[in-house]
Design a protein around this motif. Structure first.
Motif, short mmCIF file in Angstrom:
data_model
loop_
_atom_site.label_atom_id
_atom_site.label_comp_id
_atom_site.label_asym_id
_atom_site.label_seq_id
_atom_site.Cartn_x
_atom_site.Cartn_y
_atom_site.Cartn_z
N SER A 101 0.80 -1.22 0.00
CA SER A 101 0.00 0.00 0.00
C SER A 101 0.83 1.27 0.00
O SER A 101 0.30 2.37 -0.11
CB SER A 101 -0.93 0.02 1.22
OG SER A 101 -1.88 -1.01 1.11
N VAL A 119 -2.36 5.83 8.34
CA VAL A 119 -2.90 6.07 7.00
C VAL A 119 -3.21 4.75 6.30
O VAL A 119 -4.29 4.55 5.74
CB VAL A 119 -1.89 6.89 6.16
CG1 VAL A 119 -2.28 6.89 4.69
CG2 VAL A 119 -1.82 8.32 6.67
N ARG A 122 -6.16 2.79 7.71
CA ARG A 122 -7.46 3.33 7.33
C ARG A 122 -7.90 2.86 5.94
O ARG A 122 -9.00 3.17 5.49
CB ARG A 122 -7.43 4.86 7.34
CG ARG A 122 -7.36 5.48 8.71
CD ARG A 122 -7.76 6.96 8.68
NE ARG A 122 -6.87 7.76 7.85
CZ ARG A 122 -5.81 8.44 8.32
NH1 ARG A 122 -5.50 8.38 9.60
NH2 ARG A 122 -5.08 9.17 7.50
N GLU A 124 -6.17 3.66 3.25
CA GLU A 124 -5.65 4.59 2.28
C GLU A 124 -4.26 4.13 1.85
O GLU A 124 -3.74 3.14 2.35
CB GLU A 124 -5.59 6.01 2.88
CG GLU A 124 -6.96 6.53 3.30
CD GLU A 124 -6.88 7.87 4.00
OE1 GLU A 124 -5.86 8.56 3.82
OE2 GLU A 124 -7.83 8.21 4.71
N SER A 125 -3.67 4.84 0.90
CA SER A 125 -2.35 4.47 0.42
C SER A 125 -1.36 5.58 0.71
O SER A 125 -1.69 6.76 0.65
CB SER A 125 -2.39 4.21 -1.09
OG SER A 125 -3.24 3.13 -1.36
N SER A 171 -5.51 13.78 -1.01
CA SER A 171 -6.49 13.02 -0.25
C SER A 171 -7.88 13.26 -0.82
O SER A 171 -8.08 14.12 -1.68
CB SER A 171 -6.47 13.47 1.22
OG SER A 171 -6.94 14.81 1.31
N ASN A 172 -8.86 12.49 -0.35
CA ASN A 172 -10.24 12.69 -0.81
C ASN A 172 -10.72 14.11 -0.54
O ASN A 172 -11.39 14.73 -1.38
CB ASN A 172 -11.18 11.69 -0.13
CG ASN A 172 -11.00 10.28 -0.66
OD1 ASN A 172 -10.35 10.07 -1.67
ND2 ASN A 172 -11.58 9.32 0.03
N ARG A 187 -15.34 10.11 -2.58
CA ARG A 187 -15.09 8.75 -2.08
C ARG A 187 -15.78 7.72 -2.98
O ARG A 187 -15.23 6.66 -3.27
CB ARG A 187 -15.59 8.64 -0.64
CG ARG A 187 -15.17 7.36 0.06
CD ARG A 187 -15.49 7.39 1.54
NE ARG A 187 -14.64 8.31 2.26
CZ ARG A 187 -15.06 9.33 2.98
NH1 ARG A 187 -16.36 9.59 3.07
NH2 ARG A 187 -14.21 10.11 3.62
N ASP A 201 -6.02 -0.90 -4.06
CA ASP A 201 -6.05 0.38 -3.39
C ASP A 201 -5.58 1.47 -4.33
O ASP A 201 -5.35 1.24 -5.52
CB ASP A 201 -5.19 0.36 -2.11
CG ASP A 201 -3.75 -0.05 -2.38
OD1 ASP A 201 -3.27 0.16 -3.52
OD2 ASP A 201 -3.10 -0.59 -1.47
N ARG A 202 -5.43 2.68 -3.83
CA ARG A 202 -5.08 3.83 -4.65
C ARG A 202 -3.71 3.66 -5.30
O ARG A 202 -3.50 4.07 -6.45
CB ARG A 202 -5.09 5.10 -3.79
CG ARG A 202 -6.46 5.44 -3.23
CD ARG A 202 -6.35 6.43 -2.10
NE ARG A 202 -6.18 7.81 -2.55
CZ ARG A 202 -7.14 8.72 -2.53
NH1 ARG A 202 -8.35 8.39 -2.10
NH2 ARG A 202 -6.91 9.95 -2.92
#
Length: 219
Positions: A101, A119, A122, A124-125, A171-172, A187, A201-202
């Motif tokens: 990630s 991070v 959660r 996220e990447s 970020s979002n 999102r 993932d991202r």
């Protein structure tokens, strides 16, 4: 909620240091460690971490092989955060493609290590856009399967725009501000992009975007 973390590194001093950093945080707990990738499956099965801090280079089975095996064989695999000495390490690129990630430099400050774990936990990447661009420039855009996957995904114009902004590490909330959209709307777009690209993932989505030529390292 406490985030459970496992540490994998062939240097005992690094493992001890990371455990001290993790256990000093009220929301983080070091639950296991291993000195080589060969020991990762059993250690993860025993300790059930949320995040694995994985060294890239190890003597028997390196972090890339260990990550690939862990993600392929575990029903609910933990997030993997690679730790490396150099941000231009070619091994990092292979690790990200294998499903990690993100990556973290061993010279990172304790607060940066702790926040990186949060991070990734959660979902996220941890993206370093400049470093990923350098890695893609070194390896080149492969087109081929990555390009085919993006064409087959049929991203909407908005989803393509979101993917481009994701590639910059936003970020979002930052994407939402840039596009004058709500965070929940962004999102949803991110979820749609990941689903259409078959990306975990991202990080995986951004690498596919670079490799396909959808996003150029220079632009």
């Amino acid at each position: 909620m406490t985030i459970r973390v496992a540490v994998v590194d062939d240097e005992e001093l690094i493992r001890v240091g990371l455990r001290i950093i993790l256990d000093a945080q009220p929301d983080l707990e070091a639950v296991g460690e291993a000195a080589d990738g060969a020991d990762v499956p059993a250690m993860v099965a025993r300790t059930r971490p949320d995040v694995v801090l994985m060294d890239v280079r190890m003597p028997a089975i390196d972090g890339i092989q260990a990550t690939r095996q862990l993600l392929a064989t575990s029903a609910l695999p933990p997030r993997v955060l690679m730790i490396t000495t150099f941000d231009n390490d070619d091994y990092v690129y292979d690790a990200l493609r294998a499903g990690a990630s993100g990556f973290l430099l061993k010279r990172a400050r304790p607060a940066e290590v702790a926040e990186a774990v949060r991070v990734v936990a959660r979902g996220e990447s941890l993206l370093f856009p400049a470093a990923i661009r350098r890695l893609v420039e070194t390896h080149g855009s492969s087109g081929g399967p990555a390009g085919d996957r993006l064409r087959a995904a049929r991203l909407t114009e908005r989803e393509a725009e979101v993917l481009r902004l994701m590639s910059t590490g936003l970020s979002n909330a930052e994407i939402a501000a840039s596009l004058f959209l709500g965070v929940e709307t962004v999102r949803t777009h991110v979820r749609n992009v990941l689903t259409k690209l078959g990306a975990r993932d991202r990080t995986q989505a951004v690498i596919a975007a670079y490799e396909s030529g959808f996003i150029s390292p220079g632009g």
